[in-house]
Design a protein around this motif. Structure first.
Motif, PDB file in Angstrom:
ATOM      1  N   LYS A 103       1.045  -1.279  -0.009  1.00 24.26           N
ATOM      2  CA  LYS A 103       0.161   0.075   0.083  1.00 24.26           C
ATOM      3  C   LYS A 103       0.706   1.115   0.032  1.00 24.26           C
ATOM      4  N   THR A 108      -1.328   5.399   4.338  1.00 20.40           N
ATOM      5  CA  THR A 108      -1.445   4.763   5.555  1.00 20.40           C
ATOM      6  C   THR A 108      -1.275   5.448   6.717  1.00 20.40           C
ATOM      7  N   MET A 112       0.196   2.599  11.754  1.00 18.25           N
ATOM      8  CA  MET A 112       0.499   1.533  11.303  1.00 18.25           C
ATOM      9  C   MET A 112       1.913   1.874  10.390  1.00 18.25           C
ATOM     10  N   LEU A 113       2.139   3.058   9.911  1.00 13.50           N
ATOM     11  CA  LEU A 113       3.348   3.289   9.588  1.00 13.50           C
ATOM     12  C   LEU A 113       4.485   2.903  10.310  1.00 13.50           C
ATOM     13  N   PRO A 123       4.414  -0.973   3.859  1.00 19.18           N
ATOM     14  CA  PRO A 123       3.142  -0.736   4.328  1.00 19.18           C
ATOM     15  C   PRO A 123       2.134  -1.696   3.674  1.00 19.18           C
ATOM     16  N   ARG A 125      -2.258  -3.433   3.174  1.00 17.10           N
ATOM     17  CA  ARG A 125      -3.532  -3.209   3.123  1.00 17.10           C
ATOM     18  C   ARG A 125      -4.047  -4.025   3.766  1.00 17.10           C
TER      19      ARG A 125
END
Length: 314
Positions: A103, A108, A112-113, A123, A125
Protein backbone atom coordinates in the motif's frame (compact mmCIF):
# COMPACT_ATOMS: atom_id res chain seq x y z
CA UNK A 1 13.19 -41.15 -9.50
CA UNK A 2 15.38 -38.37 -10.85
CA UNK A 3 16.57 -36.03 -8.11
CA UNK A 4 15.24 -32.89 -9.75
CA UNK A 5 15.60 -30.91 -6.55
CA UNK A 6 19.41 -31.29 -6.60
CA UNK A 7 19.97 -30.37 -10.26
CA UNK A 8 20.94 -26.86 -11.33
CA UNK A 9 18.18 -26.50 -13.94
CA UNK A 10 14.77 -26.67 -12.29
CA UNK A 11 12.09 -28.50 -14.31
CA UNK A 12 9.02 -26.47 -15.19
CA UNK A 13 6.47 -28.96 -13.84
CA UNK A 14 6.73 -31.69 -11.25
CA UNK A 15 4.14 -34.17 -10.07
CA UNK A 16 5.93 -35.07 -6.83
CA UNK A 17 4.37 -34.26 -3.50
CA UNK A 18 7.32 -35.13 -1.29
CA UNK A 19 9.64 -32.44 -2.64
CA UNK A 20 9.26 -30.20 0.40
CA UNK A 21 10.54 -32.83 2.80
CA UNK A 22 13.30 -33.91 0.38
CA UNK A 23 14.65 -30.38 0.07
CA UNK A 24 14.68 -30.02 3.83
CA UNK A 25 16.54 -33.31 4.21
CA UNK A 26 19.16 -32.37 1.59
CA UNK A 27 19.76 -28.91 3.03
CA UNK A 28 23.19 -27.87 4.19
CA UNK A 29 24.33 -29.07 7.61
CA UNK A 30 23.75 -26.41 10.25
CA UNK A 31 26.64 -25.78 12.64
CA UNK A 32 26.11 -26.91 16.22
CA UNK A 33 26.27 -23.33 17.41
CA UNK A 34 23.12 -22.48 15.50
CA UNK A 35 19.66 -23.56 16.53
CA UNK A 36 18.47 -26.65 14.59
CA UNK A 37 15.63 -26.28 12.13
CA UNK A 38 12.35 -27.41 13.76
CA UNK A 39 10.34 -30.23 12.21
CA UNK A 40 6.58 -30.47 11.80
CA UNK A 41 4.81 -32.74 14.28
CA UNK A 42 1.12 -33.65 14.62
CA UNK A 43 0.93 -31.36 17.65
CA UNK A 44 2.22 -28.37 15.64
CA UNK A 45 -0.07 -25.66 14.31
CA UNK A 46 1.32 -23.60 11.43
CA UNK A 47 0.40 -20.07 10.48
CA UNK A 48 -1.94 -19.26 7.61
CA UNK A 49 -1.44 -16.83 4.72
CA UNK A 50 -3.36 -13.99 3.09
CA UNK A 51 -4.13 -14.27 -0.61
CA UNK A 52 -6.36 -12.79 -3.28
CA UNK A 53 -9.04 -14.74 -5.11
CA UNK A 54 -8.22 -14.44 -8.82
CA UNK A 55 -11.15 -16.46 -10.18
CA UNK A 56 -12.06 -19.99 -11.22
CA UNK A 57 -10.88 -22.24 -14.02
CA UNK A 58 -10.69 -25.95 -14.84
CA UNK A 59 -7.86 -28.48 -14.64
CA UNK A 60 -7.42 -32.04 -15.84
CA UNK A 61 -5.59 -34.56 -13.66
CA UNK A 62 -3.20 -37.26 -14.86
CA UNK A 63 -6.16 -39.59 -15.52
CA UNK A 64 -7.98 -37.10 -17.74
CA UNK A 65 -10.73 -36.14 -15.30
CA UNK A 66 -11.81 -32.50 -15.25
CA UNK A 67 -11.99 -30.60 -11.95
CA UNK A 68 -13.09 -27.02 -11.18
CA UNK A 69 -10.43 -25.07 -9.30
CA UNK A 70 -10.09 -21.64 -7.73
CA UNK A 71 -6.88 -19.65 -8.21
CA UNK A 72 -5.53 -17.87 -5.12
CA UNK A 73 -2.47 -15.61 -5.33
CA UNK A 74 -0.20 -14.36 -2.56
CA UNK A 75 0.78 -10.69 -2.85
CA UNK A 76 4.03 -10.09 -0.97
CA UNK A 77 2.71 -11.79 2.15
CA UNK A 78 5.11 -11.03 5.03
CA UNK A 79 5.34 -11.60 8.76
CA UNK A 80 5.00 -8.38 10.75
CA UNK A 81 4.90 -9.58 14.36
CA UNK A 82 5.05 -12.57 16.70
CA UNK A 83 2.48 -12.41 19.49
CA UNK A 84 2.68 -14.12 22.87
CA UNK A 85 0.31 -13.10 25.65
CA UNK A 86 -0.61 -14.69 28.97
CA UNK A 87 -4.34 -15.01 29.34
CA UNK A 88 -5.73 -15.25 32.85
CA UNK A 89 -6.66 -18.79 33.77
CA UNK A 90 -5.59 -20.32 30.44
CA UNK A 91 -2.45 -21.30 28.63
CA UNK A 92 -0.30 -18.64 26.89
CA UNK A 93 -1.62 -17.44 23.53
CA UNK A 94 0.81 -17.62 20.60
CA UNK A 95 0.10 -16.11 17.18
CA UNK A 96 1.85 -14.90 14.04
CA UNK A 97 0.77 -11.59 12.50
CA UNK A 98 0.80 -11.57 8.71
CA UNK A 99 0.26 -8.66 6.28
CA UNK A 100 -0.19 -8.65 2.51
CA UNK A 101 -0.72 -6.42 -0.54
CA UNK A 102 1.59 -3.40 -0.61
CA UNK A 103 0.00 0.00 0.00
CA UNK A 104 1.18 3.55 -0.64
CA UNK A 105 2.66 5.49 2.25
CA UNK A 106 0.33 8.47 1.87
CA UNK A 107 -2.74 6.26 2.35
CA UNK A 108 -1.42 4.63 5.51
CA UNK A 109 -1.99 5.98 9.01
CA UNK A 110 0.98 7.11 11.07
CA UNK A 111 0.32 4.39 13.64
CA UNK A 112 0.51 1.63 11.05
CA UNK A 113 3.50 3.27 9.35
CA UNK A 114 5.42 2.99 12.61
CA UNK A 115 4.33 -0.62 13.02
CA UNK A 116 5.46 -1.58 9.50
CA UNK A 117 8.71 0.36 9.87
CA UNK A 118 9.51 -1.53 13.05
CA UNK A 119 8.91 -4.81 11.22
CA UNK A 120 11.04 -3.67 8.25
CA UNK A 121 8.35 -4.22 5.61
CA UNK A 122 6.41 -2.06 3.19
CA UNK A 123 2.97 -0.73 4.27
CA UNK A 124 0.24 -3.30 3.68
CA UNK A 125 -3.46 -3.21 2.96
CA UNK A 126 -4.54 -6.05 5.23
CA UNK A 127 -3.15 -7.39 8.50
CA UNK A 128 -4.32 -10.60 10.17
CA UNK A 129 -3.04 -12.90 12.88
CA UNK A 130 -3.14 -16.70 13.01
CA UNK A 131 -2.92 -18.72 16.25
CA UNK A 132 0.08 -21.07 16.26
CA UNK A 133 1.92 -23.37 18.62
CA UNK A 134 5.00 -22.02 20.46
CA UNK A 135 7.35 -23.79 18.05
CA UNK A 136 5.77 -22.24 14.92
CA UNK A 137 6.88 -18.63 15.31
CA UNK A 138 8.51 -17.09 12.20
CA UNK A 139 11.18 -14.36 12.08
CA UNK A 140 9.72 -10.92 11.46
CA UNK A 141 10.05 -9.77 7.85
CA UNK A 142 9.94 -13.28 6.37
CA UNK A 143 8.17 -13.43 3.00
CA UNK A 144 5.78 -16.37 2.71
CA UNK A 145 5.37 -18.25 -0.54
CA UNK A 146 2.77 -20.47 -2.16
CA UNK A 147 4.96 -23.50 -1.35
CA UNK A 148 3.75 -23.10 2.23
CA UNK A 149 1.07 -25.59 1.12
CA UNK A 150 1.87 -29.01 -0.32
CA UNK A 151 -0.18 -30.29 -3.29
CA UNK A 152 -2.37 -33.05 -1.94
CA UNK A 153 -3.09 -31.52 1.46
CA UNK A 154 -6.36 -29.94 2.57
CA UNK A 155 -6.93 -26.31 3.54
CA UNK A 156 -9.67 -24.07 4.91
CA UNK A 157 -10.36 -20.79 3.09
CA UNK A 158 -12.04 -17.92 4.94
CA UNK A 159 -13.60 -14.98 3.10
CA UNK A 160 -16.55 -12.61 3.10
CA UNK A 161 -19.38 -13.96 0.98
CA UNK A 162 -21.00 -11.97 -1.83
CA UNK A 163 -23.80 -9.69 -0.58
CA UNK A 164 -27.21 -10.33 -2.12
CA UNK A 165 -29.13 -7.50 -0.49
CA UNK A 166 -32.65 -7.87 0.93
CA UNK A 167 -34.11 -11.19 -0.24
CA UNK A 168 -37.31 -13.11 0.37
CA UNK A 169 -37.78 -16.42 2.10
CA UNK A 170 -37.54 -18.52 -1.07
CA UNK A 171 -34.08 -17.32 -2.08
CA UNK A 172 -32.73 -16.77 1.42
CA UNK A 173 -33.89 -20.03 3.01
CA UNK A 174 -35.01 -22.20 0.10
CA UNK A 175 -38.74 -22.11 0.93
CA UNK A 176 -41.05 -23.87 -1.50
CA UNK A 177 -43.50 -20.96 -1.78
CA UNK A 178 -47.29 -21.06 -2.14
CA UNK A 179 -49.34 -22.56 -4.94
CA UNK A 180 -48.33 -21.41 -8.40
CA UNK A 181 -51.78 -21.80 -10.02
CA UNK A 182 -55.09 -22.08 -8.14
CA UNK A 183 -56.07 -20.61 -4.81
CA UNK A 184 -53.34 -18.00 -4.46
CA UNK A 185 -53.52 -14.39 -5.58
CA UNK A 186 -50.39 -12.23 -5.92
CA UNK A 187 -48.59 -14.09 -3.12
CA UNK A 188 -46.89 -16.97 -4.90
CA UNK A 189 -43.48 -16.27 -3.32
CA UNK A 190 -44.83 -15.35 0.11
CA UNK A 191 -43.36 -17.02 3.18
CA UNK A 192 -46.81 -17.74 4.58
CA UNK A 193 -47.80 -17.58 8.24
CA UNK A 194 -44.97 -16.71 10.64
CA UNK A 195 -46.75 -16.34 14.01
CA UNK A 196 -49.24 -18.20 16.21
CA UNK A 197 -52.70 -17.50 17.58
CA UNK A 198 -53.49 -15.33 20.57
CA UNK A 199 -51.21 -17.50 22.68
CA UNK A 200 -48.34 -16.51 22.42
CA UNK A 201 -49.48 -14.04 19.73
CA UNK A 202 -46.02 -13.19 18.47
CA UNK A 203 -43.22 -14.39 16.23
CA UNK A 204 -40.56 -16.44 17.93
CA UNK A 205 -36.99 -15.07 17.76
CA UNK A 206 -34.86 -16.70 15.09
CA UNK A 207 -37.76 -17.36 12.71
CA UNK A 208 -36.61 -17.77 9.11
CA UNK A 209 -37.99 -14.72 7.35
CA UNK A 210 -37.05 -12.27 4.62
CA UNK A 211 -33.97 -10.17 5.30
CA UNK A 212 -30.50 -9.23 4.22
CA UNK A 213 -28.62 -12.11 2.61
CA UNK A 214 -24.87 -12.60 2.17
CA UNK A 215 -21.97 -10.43 3.25
CA UNK A 216 -21.01 -12.83 6.06
CA UNK A 217 -17.72 -14.42 7.05
CA UNK A 218 -17.76 -17.87 5.49
CA UNK A 219 -15.26 -20.73 5.86
CA UNK A 220 -14.97 -23.22 2.99
CA UNK A 221 -13.59 -26.31 4.68
CA UNK A 222 -11.51 -29.22 3.42
CA UNK A 223 -10.50 -27.91 -0.01
CA UNK A 224 -7.77 -29.98 -1.65
CA UNK A 225 -4.66 -28.25 -3.00
CA UNK A 226 -4.15 -29.60 -6.51
CA UNK A 227 -1.39 -27.32 -7.81
CA UNK A 228 1.18 -24.84 -6.52
CA UNK A 229 3.05 -22.28 -8.64
CA UNK A 230 6.05 -21.01 -6.68
CA UNK A 231 7.18 -18.52 -9.32
CA UNK A 232 3.83 -16.66 -9.43
CA UNK A 233 2.76 -17.53 -5.87
CA UNK A 234 -0.42 -19.25 -7.03
CA UNK A 235 -2.35 -21.84 -5.04
CA UNK A 236 -4.95 -23.89 -6.95
CA UNK A 237 -7.64 -25.42 -4.72
CA UNK A 238 -10.35 -27.78 -5.89
CA UNK A 239 -13.84 -26.32 -5.62
CA UNK A 240 -15.26 -22.86 -5.03
CA UNK A 241 -14.25 -20.19 -2.55
CA UNK A 242 -16.57 -17.52 -1.08
CA UNK A 243 -16.16 -13.88 -2.05
CA UNK A 244 -15.78 -11.80 -5.18
CA UNK A 245 -12.75 -11.84 -7.46
CA UNK A 246 -9.70 -9.93 -6.19
CA UNK A 247 -11.02 -10.09 -2.63
CA UNK A 248 -8.65 -11.02 0.20
CA UNK A 249 -9.02 -14.53 1.61
CA UNK A 250 -7.32 -16.36 4.47
CA UNK A 251 -5.83 -19.80 3.80
CA UNK A 252 -4.76 -22.16 6.56
CA UNK A 253 -4.37 -25.88 7.18
CA UNK A 254 -7.69 -27.72 7.32
CA UNK A 255 -8.79 -27.91 10.94
CA UNK A 256 -10.70 -31.18 10.53
CA UNK A 257 -9.00 -33.18 7.77
CA UNK A 258 -5.42 -32.20 8.63
CA UNK A 259 -4.90 -30.84 12.14
CA UNK A 260 -7.38 -32.95 14.12
CA UNK A 261 -6.95 -36.02 11.92
CA UNK A 262 -3.16 -35.91 12.31
CA UNK A 263 -3.37 -35.70 16.10
CA UNK A 264 -6.01 -38.44 16.29
CA UNK A 265 -4.13 -40.91 14.07
CA UNK A 266 -0.81 -40.17 15.76
CA UNK A 267 -2.33 -40.91 19.18
CA UNK A 268 -3.59 -44.26 17.84
CA UNK A 269 -0.15 -45.06 16.32
CA UNK A 270 -1.53 -44.87 12.77
CA UNK A 271 1.57 -43.08 11.53
CA UNK A 272 0.90 -43.79 7.84
CA UNK A 273 -2.40 -41.88 8.14
CA UNK A 274 -1.08 -38.81 9.95
CA UNK A 275 -0.86 -36.84 6.69
CA UNK A 276 -2.96 -37.26 3.52
CA UNK A 277 -1.91 -39.99 1.12
CA UNK A 278 1.26 -39.01 -0.76
CA UNK A 279 2.18 -36.08 1.53
CA UNK A 280 5.33 -36.91 3.52
CA UNK A 281 5.92 -33.65 5.36
CA UNK A 282 4.87 -30.00 5.62
CA UNK A 283 7.20 -26.98 5.46
CA UNK A 284 7.81 -25.91 9.02
CA UNK A 285 7.49 -23.36 10.44
CA UNK A 286 6.49 -21.97 7.02
CA UNK A 287 7.13 -22.11 3.30
CA UNK A 288 9.32 -19.13 2.41
CA UNK A 289 10.70 -17.59 -0.76
CA UNK A 290 14.04 -19.29 -0.06
CA UNK A 291 12.36 -22.69 -0.08
CA UNK A 292 10.50 -21.86 -3.30
CA UNK A 293 13.80 -21.22 -5.09
CA UNK A 294 14.90 -24.81 -4.37
CA UNK A 295 11.68 -26.39 -5.67
CA UNK A 296 10.32 -26.69 -9.22
CA UNK A 297 8.24 -23.65 -10.27
CA UNK A 298 5.08 -25.74 -10.66
CA UNK A 299 4.12 -28.76 -8.54
CA UNK A 300 0.97 -30.74 -9.39
CA UNK A 301 -0.72 -33.30 -7.17
CA UNK A 302 -1.50 -36.65 -8.80
CA UNK A 303 -5.06 -37.89 -8.88
CA UNK A 304 -6.39 -39.53 -5.74
CA UNK A 305 -8.55 -41.93 -7.75
CA UNK A 306 -7.68 -45.59 -7.37
CA UNK A 307 -8.75 -46.50 -10.91
CA UNK A 308 -9.17 -44.57 -14.14
CA UNK A 309 -12.72 -43.14 -14.34
CA UNK A 310 -12.84 -43.69 -18.09
CA UNK A 311 -12.07 -47.42 -17.97
CA UNK A 312 -15.26 -49.57 -17.98
CA UNK A 313 -15.85 -51.46 -14.77
CA UNK A 314 -15.63 -55.21 -14.89
Amino acid sequence: MIRIWSSNARPSVSRCRNLHSTVSANAEVVPKSKKPVPKWTPSSLRTGVIARKRGMTAMWDDQGARHPVTVLQLENCQVTANIMTHRKGTTPYHAVQVAASDKSVKNTTLTMLGHFKKAGVQPKRIVKEFPVTPDAHIPIGTTLSAVHFVPGQYVDVIAKSIGKGFQGGMKRWGFKGLRASHGVSVSHRSSGSTGQHQDPGRVWPGKKMAGRMGGDRITAQNLRVVRVDGSLDLVFVKGCVPGVDDAHVLIKDAKKLLVHTARHNHAKALFEKVLPKGVDDLPFPAGTKELAEKLPPVIIAPSIRVSNPFVPRE
